[in-house]
Motif scaffolding. Structure first.
Motif, short mmCIF file in Angstrom:
data_model
loop_
_atom_site.label_atom_id
_atom_site.label_comp_id
_atom_site.label_asym_id
_atom_site.label_seq_id
_atom_site.Cartn_x
_atom_site.Cartn_y
_atom_site.Cartn_z
N SER A 13 0.83 -1.20 0.00
CA SER A 13 0.00 0.00 0.00
C SER A 13 0.87 1.25 0.00
CB SER A 13 -0.91 0.00 1.22
OG SER A 13 -0.15 0.05 2.40
N LYS A 14 0.36 2.28 -0.66
CA LYS A 14 1.05 3.56 -0.69
C LYS A 14 0.19 4.59 0.02
CE LYS A 14 3.31 2.80 -5.11
NZ LYS A 14 3.46 3.29 -6.48
N LYS A 15 0.83 5.42 0.81
CA LYS A 15 0.11 6.50 1.48
C LYS A 15 0.77 7.81 1.08
CE LYS A 15 0.40 4.52 5.72
NZ LYS A 15 0.37 4.55 7.18
N ALA A 16 -0.04 8.78 0.76
CA ALA A 16 0.48 10.11 0.44
C ALA A 16 0.07 11.06 1.56
CB ALA A 16 -0.07 10.60 -0.88
N MET A 17 1.01 11.88 2.01
CA MET A 17 0.73 12.87 3.03
C MET A 17 1.14 14.23 2.48
SD MET A 17 2.31 13.24 6.83
CE MET A 17 1.42 11.80 7.39
N THR A 18 0.22 15.18 2.50
CA THR A 18 0.52 16.53 2.04
C THR A 18 0.81 17.40 3.25
OG1 THR A 18 -0.93 16.24 0.14
CG2 THR A 18 -0.34 18.49 0.72
N ILE A 19 1.94 18.09 3.19
CA ILE A 19 2.38 18.95 4.29
C ILE A 19 2.50 20.38 3.75
CG2 ILE A 19 4.26 19.45 5.89
CD1 ILE A 19 4.91 16.41 5.71
N ASP A 20 1.78 21.28 4.37
CA ASP A 20 1.87 22.68 3.98
C ASP A 20 3.24 23.22 4.37
OD1 ASP A 20 0.26 25.05 3.02
OD2 ASP A 20 1.01 25.80 4.95
N TRP A 21 3.86 24.01 3.50
CA TRP A 21 5.21 24.51 3.74
C TRP A 21 5.28 25.31 5.05
CZ3 TRP A 21 9.59 22.97 1.77
CH2 TRP A 21 10.74 23.73 1.99
N SER A 22 4.20 25.97 5.43
CA SER A 22 4.18 26.76 6.66
C SER A 22 4.25 25.90 7.93
CB SER A 22 2.95 27.66 6.71
OG SER A 22 1.78 26.88 6.80
N GLN A 23 4.01 24.60 7.81
CA GLN A 23 4.09 23.70 8.95
C GLN A 23 5.53 23.36 9.33
OE1 GLN A 23 1.16 20.90 6.99
NE2 GLN A 23 0.79 20.49 9.14
N ILE A 24 6.48 23.61 8.45
CA ILE A 24 7.87 23.27 8.72
C ILE A 24 8.44 24.23 9.75
CG2 ILE A 24 10.19 23.12 7.74
CD1 ILE A 24 8.85 22.19 5.13
N GLU A 25 8.94 23.66 10.85
CA GLU A 25 9.54 24.45 11.93
C GLU A 25 11.01 24.72 11.65
OE1 GLU A 25 8.07 25.61 14.94
OE2 GLU A 25 6.26 25.16 13.80
N THR A 26 11.74 23.68 11.24
CA THR A 26 13.17 23.83 10.97
C THR A 26 13.66 22.71 10.06
OG1 THR A 26 15.32 24.24 11.99
CG2 THR A 26 14.01 22.52 12.97
N ILE A 27 14.70 23.00 9.31
CA ILE A 27 15.35 22.01 8.46
C ILE A 27 16.76 21.84 8.99
CG2 ILE A 27 16.15 21.45 6.14
CD1 ILE A 27 13.83 23.16 5.07
N GLY A 28 17.06 20.63 9.52
CA GLY A 28 18.37 20.36 10.09
C GLY A 28 19.23 19.53 9.17
N GLU A 29 20.37 19.05 9.71
CA GLU A 29 21.31 18.23 8.94
C GLU A 29 20.66 16.96 8.40
OE1 GLU A 29 24.72 18.30 8.01
OE2 GLU A 29 24.42 20.41 8.41
N GLU A 30 19.90 16.26 9.25
CA GLU A 30 19.33 14.97 8.86
C GLU A 30 17.82 14.92 8.93
OE1 GLU A 30 21.21 11.90 11.12
OE2 GLU A 30 23.22 12.55 10.54
N THR A 31 17.20 15.94 9.50
CA THR A 31 15.75 15.91 9.71
C THR A 31 15.08 17.22 9.33
OG1 THR A 31 15.96 16.62 11.99
CG2 THR A 31 15.87 14.25 11.62
N ILE A 32 13.79 17.10 9.08
CA ILE A 32 12.92 18.27 8.91
C ILE A 32 11.86 18.14 10.00
CG2 ILE A 32 11.23 19.40 7.42
CD1 ILE A 32 12.82 18.33 5.04
N LEU A 33 11.77 19.13 10.86
CA LEU A 33 10.81 19.10 11.95
C LEU A 33 9.61 19.94 11.58
CD1 LEU A 33 13.27 19.59 14.95
CD2 LEU A 33 12.44 17.44 13.96
N LEU A 34 8.41 19.39 11.84
CA LEU A 34 7.20 20.12 11.51
C LEU A 34 6.13 19.89 12.55
CD1 LEU A 34 4.80 18.13 10.16
CD2 LEU A 34 6.58 17.93 8.46
N LYS A 35 5.16 20.77 12.53
CA LYS A 35 3.95 20.64 13.36
C LYS A 35 2.81 20.33 12.43
CE LYS A 35 5.17 23.51 17.24
NZ LYS A 35 4.81 24.66 18.05
N LYS A 36 2.15 19.19 12.64
CA LYS A 36 1.05 18.77 11.76
C LYS A 36 -0.20 19.62 11.92
CE LYS A 36 0.18 14.36 11.43
NZ LYS A 36 0.07 12.94 11.70
N ARG A 37 -0.36 20.25 13.04
CA ARG A 37 -1.53 21.08 13.39
C ARG A 37 -2.72 20.26 13.61
NH1 ARG A 37 -0.90 26.11 9.35
NH2 ARG A 37 1.25 26.46 9.81
#
Length: 77
Positions: free
Chosen positions: A53-77
């Protein structure tokens, strides 16, 4: 930053620590008039042996809190 630099970053929800996927399996939705990134669409596939099964998740760019070396942290709201 180039998409190639973002490709291997893990996307994590900072509110609950949930790993949402790897950005390398994502599409960007870009406003054609301004060229601004509007959102990310992350595709996650099921594990071999546990379904395909494939799941697609759409994340609004404004949800991104920070972009680090290995991770992107976001708040899903």
């Amino acid at each position: 930053m180039r998409m190639k630099s973002l490709a291997q970053k893990q996307v994590i929800d900072v509110e609950n620590g949930e790993k949402l996927g790897i950005l390398g399996k994502a599409d960007l939705i870009i406003d054609p008039d301004s060229g601004v990134i509007k959102s990310l669409v992350i595709m996650n596939q099921g594990f071999i042996g546990f379904g395909s099964s494939k799941k697609a998740m759409t994340i609004d760019w404004s949800q991104i809190e920070t972009i680090g070396e290995e991770t992107i942290l976001l708040k899903k709201r």
